[in-house]
Design a protein around this motif. Structure first.
Motif, PDB file in Angstrom:
ATOM      1  N   VAL A 179      -4.251  12.080   1.298  1.00  0.00           N
ATOM      2  CA  VAL A 179      -5.365  11.524   0.533  1.00  0.00           C
ATOM      3  C   VAL A 179      -6.477  11.016   1.451  1.00  0.00           C
ATOM      4  N   PHE A 180      -6.099  10.309   2.507  1.00  0.00           N
ATOM      5  CA  PHE A 180      -7.102   9.610   3.322  1.00  0.00           C
ATOM      6  C   PHE A 180      -7.261  10.141   4.746  1.00  0.00           C
ATOM      7  N   PHE A 239       0.066   9.531   2.444  1.00  0.00           N
ATOM      8  CA  PHE A 239      -1.163   8.750   2.646  1.00  0.00           C
ATOM      9  C   PHE A 239      -2.214   9.636   3.341  1.00  0.00           C
ATOM     10  N   HIS A 240      -1.751  10.376   4.348  1.00  0.00           N
ATOM     11  CA  HIS A 240      -2.676  11.252   5.089  1.00  0.00           C
ATOM     12  C   HIS A 240      -3.288  12.313   4.179  1.00  0.00           C
ATOM     13  N   THR A 274      -3.975   8.649   9.707  1.00  0.00           N
ATOM     14  CA  THR A 274      -4.121   7.198   9.838  1.00  0.00           C
ATOM     15  C   THR A 274      -2.991   6.606  10.684  1.00  0.00           C
ATOM     16  N   LYS A 326      -9.703  -0.217   5.681  1.00  0.00           N
ATOM     17  CA  LYS A 326     -10.993   0.482   5.700  1.00  0.00           C
ATOM     18  C   LYS A 326     -10.901   1.767   4.886  1.00  0.00           C
ATOM     19  N   LYS A 327      -9.807   2.498   5.108  1.00  0.00           N
ATOM     20  CA  LYS A 327      -9.631   3.765   4.386  1.00  0.00           C
ATOM     21  C   LYS A 327      -9.542   3.519   2.892  1.00  0.00           C
ATOM     22  N   LEU A 328      -8.883   2.424   2.540  1.00  0.00           N
ATOM     23  CA  LEU A 328      -8.677   2.137   1.123  1.00  0.00           C
ATOM     24  C   LEU A 328      -9.906   1.499   0.476  1.00  0.00           C
ATOM     25  N   TYR A 358       0.853  -1.210   0.000  1.00  0.00           N
ATOM     26  CA  TYR A 358       0.000   0.000   0.000  1.00  0.00           C
ATOM     27  C   TYR A 358       0.883   1.253   0.000  1.00  0.00           C
TER      28      TYR A 358
END
Ligand code: ADP
Ligand code: TRP
Length: 326
Positions: free
Chosen positions: A170-171, A167-168, A174, A322-324, A98
């Motif tokens: 975008v989502f 990553f943060h 985390t 879950k986020k993905l 990921y």
């Protein structure tokens, strides 16, 4: 309520018996750190990372045992630490995948792990290239706050924070963003040739080796050609640099004086270093042999640790999945 528990985490690759650089730069500081109050520690053997270099299963297994035995010999308490091997928590490779989808190829090609080794290894494989993503997964998987490492691994920590932030972006939040922790006077241990001590450079001091091998390693420390009777420059001496890391204050002062006075040879200084290591690490050397002779005991300790690590890993991975939307 007490202060929130801080999580520390660090790993050592199982590519041989951990040497003095690994021990002073990573293993002992991590163990000391893990003994502090309000600390929960995750210490592990990076045996997935070792596969970038070693393709022999017996060798991989043996090195895992050596590395685990070194941690335990240096005082790691498996009841107080989550102590495991990376391959027992294969979820880490899922997280690494990921993360690698969030990190630019160009930035990864600047990572030391890849750049340093590309001209030395026959097979510069994709695993070696992706090494920092697996390391980032190792760290983010356990919500680590602090990562004690040697200087050479600080760039990997930067990459870890960077990929977490990407990553943060975008989502949303985390992961826990980790910081590195450097040991001051031992951050870069020089090897017998004066360069950074490293398994791959054949310049190590193995404190667990039998006396004959250890003696050979110490005798191979490069020194200049100053004659016995002349005064010697301790400031630029490889041998002295190693000695001063291990010896007590008065012992260091006395060797300094001997260097300055002259009439004192490097051979004599090497003997002192050998005796110092044998004495200082007598207990650790005994414990190391005990664990090597009881591999099943070590395996059990690692399996028990993996059970604990698994719980945290699943929790964090589910958060990510879950986020993905998986
Ligand atoms: P090597 O270079 O021998 O393969 P590793 O890359 O497996 O060693 O390093 C394991 C840990 O030990 C890392 O945290 C690294 O920063 C630390 N370390 C390795 N070599 C040294 C050294 N010469 N001085 C200080 N720390 C070191
Ligand atoms: N790169 C480290 C080394 O040089 C090993 C390692 C793998 C590590 N994953 C890690 C260190 C996570 C600290 C945290 O051996």
């Amino acid at each position: 309520m007490g202060e929130k528990l801080k999580r520390i985490l660090t790993g050592v690759q199982s590519t041989g018996v951990p040497h003095l650089g690994n021990i002073l730069g990573a293993i002992i500081p991590a163990i000391e750190f893990s003994k502090k109050e309000n600390i929960k520690s995750y210490l592990f053997i990076a045996d997935f990372h070792s596969l970038t270099q070693i393709k022999n299963s017996e060798e991989l297994k043996k090195n895992t045992l050596y590395t685990a035995a070194a941690w335990l010999a240096c005082g790691l308490n498996p009841d107080k630490t989550v102590f495991y091997k990376q391959s027992d928590i294969p979820q880490v490779s899922e997280l690494a995948w990921y993360l690698s989808c969030f990190f630019p190829f160009k930035r990864l090609s600047l990572a030391h792990s890849f750049k340093d080794k590309q001209d030395r290894l026959d097979d510069v494989n994709a695993g070696l290239f992706n090494y920092p993503m697996l390391m980032a997964a190792d760290i983010l998987m356990y919500d680590a706050d602090v990562v004690p490492v040697g200087k050479d691994n600080l760039q990997h920590l930067e990459i870890t924070r960077n990929v977490a932030n990407r990553f943060h972006n975008v989502f949303g939040n985390t992961f826990t963003l980790p910081v590195g922790h450097l040991q001051d006077d031992t951050k870069l241990i020089t090897g017998t040739d004066g360069a950074k001590m490293s398994k791959s450079k054949n310049n190590i001091i193995d404190i667990f080796a039998d006396e004959k091998v250890l003696k050979k390693q110490i005798m191979s420390i490069k020194t200049d050609s100053t004659a016995i009777e002349d005064s010697k420059d301790w400031k630029n001496c490889n041998l002295f640099k190693i000695y001063r890391l291990l010896a007590k204050k008065d012992e260091i002062e006395s060797m300094k004086k001997n260097y300055e006075l002259g009439g004192y040879g490097y051979g004599q200084a090497k003997k002192e270093l050998l005796n110092l290591i044998l004495k200082k690490y007598e207990l650790e050397r005994g414990r190391f042999q005990h664990y090597i002779a009881n591999a099943d005991k070590v395996e059990k300790i690692l399996k028990d640790g993996a059970k604990k690590a698994n719980v945290t890993a699943d929790k964090v991975l589910n958060r990510v999945r879950k986020k993905l939307g998986y």
